[in-house]
Design a protein around this motif. Structure first.
Motif, short mmCIF file in Angstrom:
data_model
loop_
_atom_site.label_atom_id
_atom_site.label_comp_id
_atom_site.label_asym_id
_atom_site.label_seq_id
_atom_site.Cartn_x
_atom_site.Cartn_y
_atom_site.Cartn_z
N TRP A 84 93.89 -23.65 -115.64
CA TRP A 84 94.79 -24.18 -116.67
C TRP A 84 94.15 -25.27 -117.51
O TRP A 84 94.65 -25.63 -118.57
CB TRP A 84 96.11 -24.68 -116.07
N MET A 85 92.99 -25.78 -117.07
CA MET A 85 92.27 -26.78 -117.84
C MET A 85 91.31 -26.16 -118.85
O MET A 85 90.77 -26.87 -119.70
CB MET A 85 91.48 -27.69 -116.91
N PHE A 86 91.10 -24.86 -118.79
CA PHE A 86 90.14 -24.20 -119.68
C PHE A 86 90.70 -24.14 -121.09
O PHE A 86 91.90 -24.10 -121.30
CB PHE A 86 89.81 -22.80 -119.19
N ASN A 87 89.80 -24.08 -122.08
CA ASN A 87 90.25 -24.04 -123.46
C ASN A 87 90.33 -22.63 -124.03
O ASN A 87 90.67 -22.45 -125.19
CB ASN A 87 89.36 -24.92 -124.35
N ARG A 88 90.03 -21.61 -123.24
CA ARG A 88 90.12 -20.22 -123.70
C ARG A 88 90.70 -19.38 -122.57
O ARG A 88 89.99 -18.73 -121.82
CB ARG A 88 88.73 -19.72 -124.09
N LYS A 89 92.03 -19.41 -122.46
CA LYS A 89 92.68 -18.65 -121.39
C LYS A 89 92.95 -17.23 -121.86
O LYS A 89 93.38 -17.02 -122.98
CB LYS A 89 93.99 -19.34 -120.99
N LYS A 90 92.70 -16.27 -121.00
CA LYS A 90 92.91 -14.86 -121.29
C LYS A 90 92.29 -14.47 -122.64
O LYS A 90 92.97 -14.14 -123.60
CB LYS A 90 94.40 -14.53 -121.28
N ASP A 91 90.96 -14.48 -122.66
CA ASP A 91 90.20 -14.15 -123.86
C ASP A 91 90.62 -12.78 -124.38
O ASP A 91 90.84 -11.85 -123.61
CB ASP A 91 88.71 -14.16 -123.52
N VAL A 92 90.73 -12.64 -125.69
CA VAL A 92 91.23 -11.41 -126.30
C VAL A 92 90.34 -10.23 -125.98
O VAL A 92 90.82 -9.11 -125.75
CB VAL A 92 91.33 -11.60 -127.84
N TYR A 93 89.03 -10.44 -125.96
CA TYR A 93 88.10 -9.33 -125.79
C TYR A 93 87.81 -9.02 -124.33
O TYR A 93 87.69 -7.85 -123.96
CB TYR A 93 86.80 -9.65 -126.53
N THR A 94 87.69 -10.04 -123.48
CA THR A 94 87.34 -9.81 -122.08
C THR A 94 88.52 -9.92 -121.14
O THR A 94 88.48 -9.36 -120.04
CB THR A 94 86.25 -10.81 -121.63
N GLY A 95 89.55 -10.67 -121.51
CA GLY A 95 90.70 -10.87 -120.64
C GLY A 95 90.48 -11.93 -119.57
O GLY A 95 91.32 -12.12 -118.71
N LEU A 96 89.35 -12.62 -119.62
CA LEU A 96 89.01 -13.63 -118.62
C LEU A 96 89.38 -15.03 -119.11
O LEU A 96 89.52 -15.26 -120.31
CB LEU A 96 87.51 -13.58 -118.31
N ASP A 97 89.51 -15.96 -118.16
CA ASP A 97 89.71 -17.36 -118.49
C ASP A 97 88.33 -18.00 -118.62
O ASP A 97 87.51 -17.91 -117.71
CB ASP A 97 90.50 -18.06 -117.39
N LYS A 98 88.07 -18.64 -119.75
CA LYS A 98 86.77 -19.25 -120.02
C LYS A 98 86.96 -20.69 -120.46
O LYS A 98 88.03 -21.06 -120.94
CB LYS A 98 86.05 -18.53 -121.16
N HIS A 99 85.90 -21.46 -120.33
CA HIS A 99 85.87 -22.78 -120.95
C HIS A 99 84.63 -22.81 -121.84
O HIS A 99 83.51 -22.75 -121.36
CB HIS A 99 85.81 -23.90 -119.92
N LEU A 100 84.86 -22.90 -123.15
CA LEU A 100 83.77 -22.85 -124.12
C LEU A 100 83.39 -24.26 -124.56
O LEU A 100 84.25 -25.12 -124.74
CB LEU A 100 84.20 -22.03 -125.34
N VAL A 101 82.11 -24.49 -124.73
CA VAL A 101 81.60 -25.76 -125.23
C VAL A 101 80.55 -25.47 -126.29
O VAL A 101 80.04 -24.36 -126.40
CB VAL A 101 80.99 -26.63 -124.11
N GLU A 102 80.25 -26.52 -127.07
CA GLU A 102 79.18 -26.49 -128.06
C GLU A 102 79.37 -25.41 -129.11
O GLU A 102 80.46 -25.22 -129.62
CB GLU A 102 77.82 -26.30 -127.35
N THR A 103 78.31 -24.66 -129.41
CA THR A 103 78.34 -23.66 -130.48
C THR A 103 79.22 -22.48 -130.12
O THR A 103 79.77 -21.84 -131.02
CB THR A 103 76.92 -23.18 -130.81
N ASP A 104 79.33 -22.17 -128.83
CA ASP A 104 80.20 -21.06 -128.43
C ASP A 104 81.64 -21.30 -128.88
O ASP A 104 82.32 -20.39 -129.35
CB ASP A 104 80.18 -20.86 -126.91
N LEU A 105 82.09 -22.53 -128.75
CA LEU A 105 83.44 -22.90 -129.15
C LEU A 105 83.63 -22.75 -130.65
O LEU A 105 84.59 -22.12 -131.11
CB LEU A 105 83.75 -24.33 -128.71
N SER A 106 82.72 -23.30 -131.44
CA SER A 106 82.88 -23.25 -132.90
C SER A 106 82.76 -21.82 -133.41
O SER A 106 83.51 -21.41 -134.31
CB SER A 106 81.87 -24.16 -133.59
#
Length: 155
Positions: A84-106
């Motif tokens: 629940w602390m991640f900034n990309r929950k249930k990614d549209v393409y993969t369906g996974l919960d991710k936490h993106l940083v740096e260039t990946d986020l932008s």
């Protein structure tokens, strides 16, 4: 919590963590927030998992500890940080919960905005017109360009 007591000669004014230069004079907890994608809660969670003191200056961070922080940022779920602390929950393409940083986020944010523009949804149209997407009023705010101002009626 480990407290590293290094000599003044080992103090670094800039510390490189996850492709970002962190100011060494700041406490470690607030210095981690300079990395795009890391807020206050995530910084505290990273320090708790890495067993580091958030009040120590970031300039005294050792290379091993910086590597440990980078490993935690790469896979935070592996280290027990809740999803629940991640900034990309249930990614549209993969369906996974991710936490993106740096260039990946932008890059992901820009990709999401371009997708909204392509499918012509309300938020995509508002992004195209450079208007607010989240319901703010526009009578007094978001005014820019040549149309700003009051025109008087000719007598």
């Amino acid at each position: 919590m480990e407290v590293h007591k290094l000599t003044q000669s080992e103090f670094k004014h800039r510390v490189r963590v996850s492709k970002t230069d962190i100011t060494g004079e700041f406490p470690l907890e607030s210095a981690l927030q300079d990395i795009p994608g890391i807020g206050k809660a995530m910084a505290k969670a990273i320090l708790r998992v890495a067993n580091l003191d958030g009040k120590q200056q970031a300039g005294y961070l050792s290379d091993e500890d910086a590597k440990k922080i980078e490993d935690i940022l790469a896979e935070p779920a592996k280290y027990g940080i809740p999803t629940w602390m991640f900034n990309r929950k249930k990614d549209v393409y993969t369906g996974l919960d991710k936490h993106l940083v740096e260039t990946d986020l932008s890059l992901t944010v820009q990709e999401d905005i371009s997708t909204m523009k392509k499918i012509r949804c309300y938020r995509g149209i508002r992004h195209e017109l450079k208007l607010p997407c989240r319901g703010q009023r526009t009578r007094g705010s978001f005014r820019r360009g040549s149309l700003v101002g009051v025109k008087r009626k000719k007598k």
